[in-house]
Design an enzyme around this catalytic site. Structure first.
Site, PDB file in Angstrom:
ATOM      1  CB  ILE A   1      49.092  -0.760  32.207  1.00 16.17           C
ATOM      2  CG1 ILE A   1      49.172  -0.983  33.598  1.00 16.17           C
ATOM      3  CG2 ILE A   1      47.942  -0.006  31.708  1.00 16.17           C
ATOM      4  CD1 ILE A   1      49.795   0.472  34.319  1.00 16.17           C
TER       5      ILE A   1
ATOM      6  CB  SER B   1      51.522   9.238  36.607  1.00 14.11           C
ATOM      7  OG  SER B   1      51.720   8.921  37.964  1.00 14.11           O
TER       8      SER B   1
ATOM      9  CE1 TYR C   1      56.452   7.503  34.857  1.00 15.94           C
ATOM     10  CE2 TYR C   1      55.449   8.166  37.213  1.00 15.94           C
ATOM     11  CZ  TYR C   1      55.629   7.401  35.840  1.00 15.94           C
ATOM     12  OH  TYR C   1      54.313   6.705  35.524  1.00 15.94           O
TER      13      TYR C   1
ATOM     14  CE  LYS D   1      53.687   8.434  32.433  1.00 13.48           C
ATOM     15  NZ  LYS D   1      52.880   7.832  31.356  1.00 13.48           N
TER      16      LYS D   1
HETATM   17  N1  LIG Z   1      52.148   0.705  37.076  1.00 15.04           N
HETATM   18  C1  LIG Z   1      51.576   1.816  37.550  1.00 15.04           C
HETATM   19  O1  LIG Z   1      51.247   1.833  38.891  1.00 15.04           O
HETATM   20  C2  LIG Z   1      51.390   3.077  36.893  1.00 15.04           C
HETATM   21  C3  LIG Z   1      51.126   4.273  37.572  1.00 15.04           C
HETATM   22  C4  LIG Z   1      50.709   5.385  36.836  1.00 15.04           C
HETATM   23  C5  LIG Z   1      51.202   5.330  35.578  1.00 15.04           C
HETATM   24  N2  LIG Z   1      51.596   4.537  34.833  1.00 15.04           N
HETATM   25  C6  LIG Z   1      52.104   4.647  33.536  1.00 15.04           C
HETATM   26  O2  LIG Z   1      51.347   3.402  32.816  1.00 15.04           O
HETATM   27  C7  LIG Z   1      52.148   3.079  31.579  1.00 15.04           C
HETATM   28  C8  LIG Z   1      52.606   1.658  31.465  1.00 15.04           C
HETATM   29  O3  LIG Z   1      53.098   1.308  32.836  1.00 15.04           O
HETATM   30  P1  LIG Z   1      53.525  -0.182  33.318  1.00 15.04           P
HETATM   31  O4  LIG Z   1      53.316  -0.272  34.720  1.00 15.04           O
HETATM   32  O5  LIG Z   1      52.620  -1.086  32.736  1.00 15.04           O
HETATM   33  O6  LIG Z   1      54.898  -0.366  32.626  1.00 15.04           O
HETATM   34  P2  LIG Z   1      55.693  -1.558  32.094  1.00 15.04           P
HETATM   35  O7  LIG Z   1      55.175  -2.823  32.661  1.00 15.04           O
HETATM   36  O8  LIG Z   1      57.229  -1.089  32.411  1.00 15.04           O
HETATM   37  O9  LIG Z   1      55.459  -1.484  30.577  1.00 15.04           O
HETATM   38  C9  LIG Z   1      55.853  -0.378  29.835  1.00 15.04           C
HETATM   39  C10 LIG Z   1      55.590  -0.488  28.352  1.00 15.04           C
HETATM   40  O10 LIG Z   1      56.083   0.689  27.530  1.00 15.04           O
HETATM   41  C11 LIG Z   1      57.046   0.091  26.690  1.00 15.04           C
HETATM   42  N3  LIG Z   1      58.278   1.227  26.272  1.00 15.04           N
HETATM   43  C12 LIG Z   1      58.924   1.832  27.027  1.00 15.04           C
HETATM   44  N4  LIG Z   1      59.886   2.520  26.434  1.00 15.04           N
HETATM   45  C13 LIG Z   1      59.415   2.501  25.171  1.00 15.04           C
HETATM   46  C14 LIG Z   1      59.750   2.888  23.945  1.00 15.04           C
HETATM   47  N5  LIG Z   1      61.082   3.989  23.891  1.00 15.04           N
HETATM   48  N6  LIG Z   1      59.251   2.715  22.819  1.00 15.04           N
HETATM   49  C15 LIG Z   1      58.281   1.678  22.831  1.00 15.04           C
HETATM   50  N7  LIG Z   1      57.716   1.073  24.092  1.00 15.04           N
HETATM   51  C16 LIG Z   1      58.415   1.524  25.143  1.00 15.04           C
HETATM   52  C17 LIG Z   1      57.531  -0.923  27.128  1.00 15.04           C
HETATM   53  O11 LIG Z   1      58.122  -1.549  26.050  1.00 15.04           O
HETATM   54  P3  LIG Z   1      59.604  -2.751  26.438  1.00 15.04           P
HETATM   55  O12 LIG Z   1      59.065  -4.127  27.042  1.00 15.04           O
HETATM   56  O13 LIG Z   1      60.187  -2.777  24.911  1.00 15.04           O
HETATM   57  O14 LIG Z   1      60.773  -1.918  27.535  1.00 15.04           O
HETATM   58  C18 LIG Z   1      56.570  -1.748  27.764  1.00 15.04           C
HETATM   59  O15 LIG Z   1      55.499  -2.161  26.861  1.00 15.04           O
HETATM   60  C19 LIG Z   1      53.428   3.866  31.717  1.00 15.04           C
HETATM   61  O16 LIG Z   1      53.178   5.347  30.887  1.00 15.04           O
HETATM   62  C20 LIG Z   1      53.358   4.494  33.147  1.00 15.04           C
HETATM   63  O17 LIG Z   1      54.254   5.712  33.263  1.00 15.04           O
HETATM   64  C21 LIG Z   1      51.991   3.128  35.571  1.00 15.04           C
END
Ligand SMILES: NC(=O)c1ccc[n+]([C@@H]2O[C@H](COP(=O)([O-])OP(=O)(O)OC[C@H]3O[C@@H](n4cnc5c(N)ncnc54)[C@H](OP(=O)(O)O)[C@@H]3O)[C@@H](O)[C@H]2O)c1
Length: 301
Positions: A25, A145, A170, A174
């Site tokens: 995202i 979330s 988690y 959030k």
């Molecule tokens: N996908 C969903 O349905 C969903 C639903 C509700 C909320 N969210 C929230 O949306 C956000 C993005 O989710 P996503 O699904 O896109 O997850 P994702 O594909 O796993 O991407 C997570 C991102 O966060 C980065 N990250 C993790 N730990 C970090 C750290 N210590 N320092 C800097 N960057 C870090 C990762 O970098 P690396 O590549 O280095 O690991 C990656 O760029 C998150 O906050 C998640 O909780 C997602």
């Protein structure tokens, strides 16, 4: 099929930091903001993954104005260095980076629980130290979330070892991030700045358009996932409420946005409800004090 019409370049002259912009995202927030002419600062912990994201954005937006800011939200030293390195005015900060970890013993490099430490405390320390760089009308957008409803939030035990499911922990991380947002919105009630939260619904890689080097998904898995499009969406769709919260004139301080469709899993951005707990003034104030005490990072007076 016809190509989508280009987005209006209405964000020219605006600089926006997106944390975790190298994947998922956060990547899509960065691409969508760049397509509208914003200068995008990609806050990422891996230089290689950040470079891949920059190349991918440039395949879509050849003249994108991009900069990589090294940032590991699991390290308060890295957060402090990133804030010191910003060196430019920020019109928006999108606190997107996040982790889900099943391992109870997983810790940040400062010894905090990995999920609370990365998702909440890292962003708390980052925003506190970015304050001097925020434009007078800046927005801070945190990515919340639906899971914030699955947990109770007790500021007194914010960093205590957790019990119960990893989904609950988690959700706690959030909920803390969102309660911080709403507390900041109260503190900014007489300021043109806005503190806003937004959630992406339910967003998955197999429904996400391909980009070179990012979350590669086979054609077979994409085909299998196609029927789920009725209920959930790609990460490009998940970025929409967040980009909306960072840019739209319809947004006000203290808002919470998410997808407007069934169960808030997918759909166009809409104002949605956050739990009473994360909106609580008492919890917000106690959480703020706990975060300052745990991180030893204070917001400027
Ligand atoms: N996908 C969903 O349905 C969903 C639903 C509700 C909320 N969210 C929230 O949306 C956000 C993005 O989710 P996503 O699904 O896109 O997850 P994702 O594909 O796993 O991407 C997570 C991102 O966060 C980065 N990250 C993790 N730990 C970090 C750290 N210590 N320092 C800097 N960057 C870090 C990762 O970098 P690396 O590549 O280095 O690991 C990656 O760029 C998150 O906050 C998640 O909780 C997602």
């Amino acid at each position: 099929m016809d190509a989508a019409p280009p987005l209006p370049r209405d964000l020219r002259g605006r600089t926006m930091l997106v944390t975790g912009a190298n994947a998922g995202i956060g990547y899509w927030c960065a691409e969508q903001l760049a397509a509208r002419g914003a200068r995008v600062v990609l806050g990422c912990r891996s230089p290689e993954r950040a470079a891949t994201a920059v190349t991918a954005i440039r395949t879509q937006v050849p003249d994108a104005d991009l900069r990589v800011l090294p940032l590991d939200l699991g390290s308060l030293d890295s957060v402090a260095e990133a804030a010191a390195d910003v060196g430019e005015r920020l019109d928006a900060v999108v606190c997107n980076a996040g982790v889900k970890a099943a391992d109870r013993s997983a810790r940040t490099s400062d010894g905090f629980d990995l999920m609370v430490g990365t998702n909440f405390l890292g962003h708390f320390a980052l925003v506190a130290q970015l304050e001097p760089h925020l434009a007078p009308d800046a927005r801070v957008v945190t990515v919340g979330s639906i899971a914030h409803r699955f947990a109770t939030l007790d500021p007194a035990t914010l960093d205590a070892p957790w019990t119960g499911s990893s989904l609950r922990q988690y959700g706690r991380s959030k909920a803390a991030l969102m309660a911080f947002t709403f507390e900041q919105s109260r503190r900014w009630s007489r300021s043109p700045r806005m503190s806003v939260s937004a959630h992406p619904g339910y967003a998955i890689d197999p429904l996400t358009p391909p980009r070179p080097g990012l979350a590669e998904v086979s054609g077979f898995v994409r085909a299998l996932a196609t029927p789920t499009r009725m209920l959930v969406q790609g990460k490009d769709g998940g970025a929409l409420p967040i980009v909306h919260a960072a840019t739209s004139g319809a947004v006000t301080n203290g808002d919470y946005w998410g997808p407007g469709g069934l169960l808030e899993f997918r759909g166009a951005p809409a104002r949605v409800a956050a739990s009473e707990e994360v909106r609580s003034t008492a919890i917000g104030a106690a959480l703020w004090a706990a975060a300052e005490s745990i991180t030893r990072v204070r917001f400027p007076d």
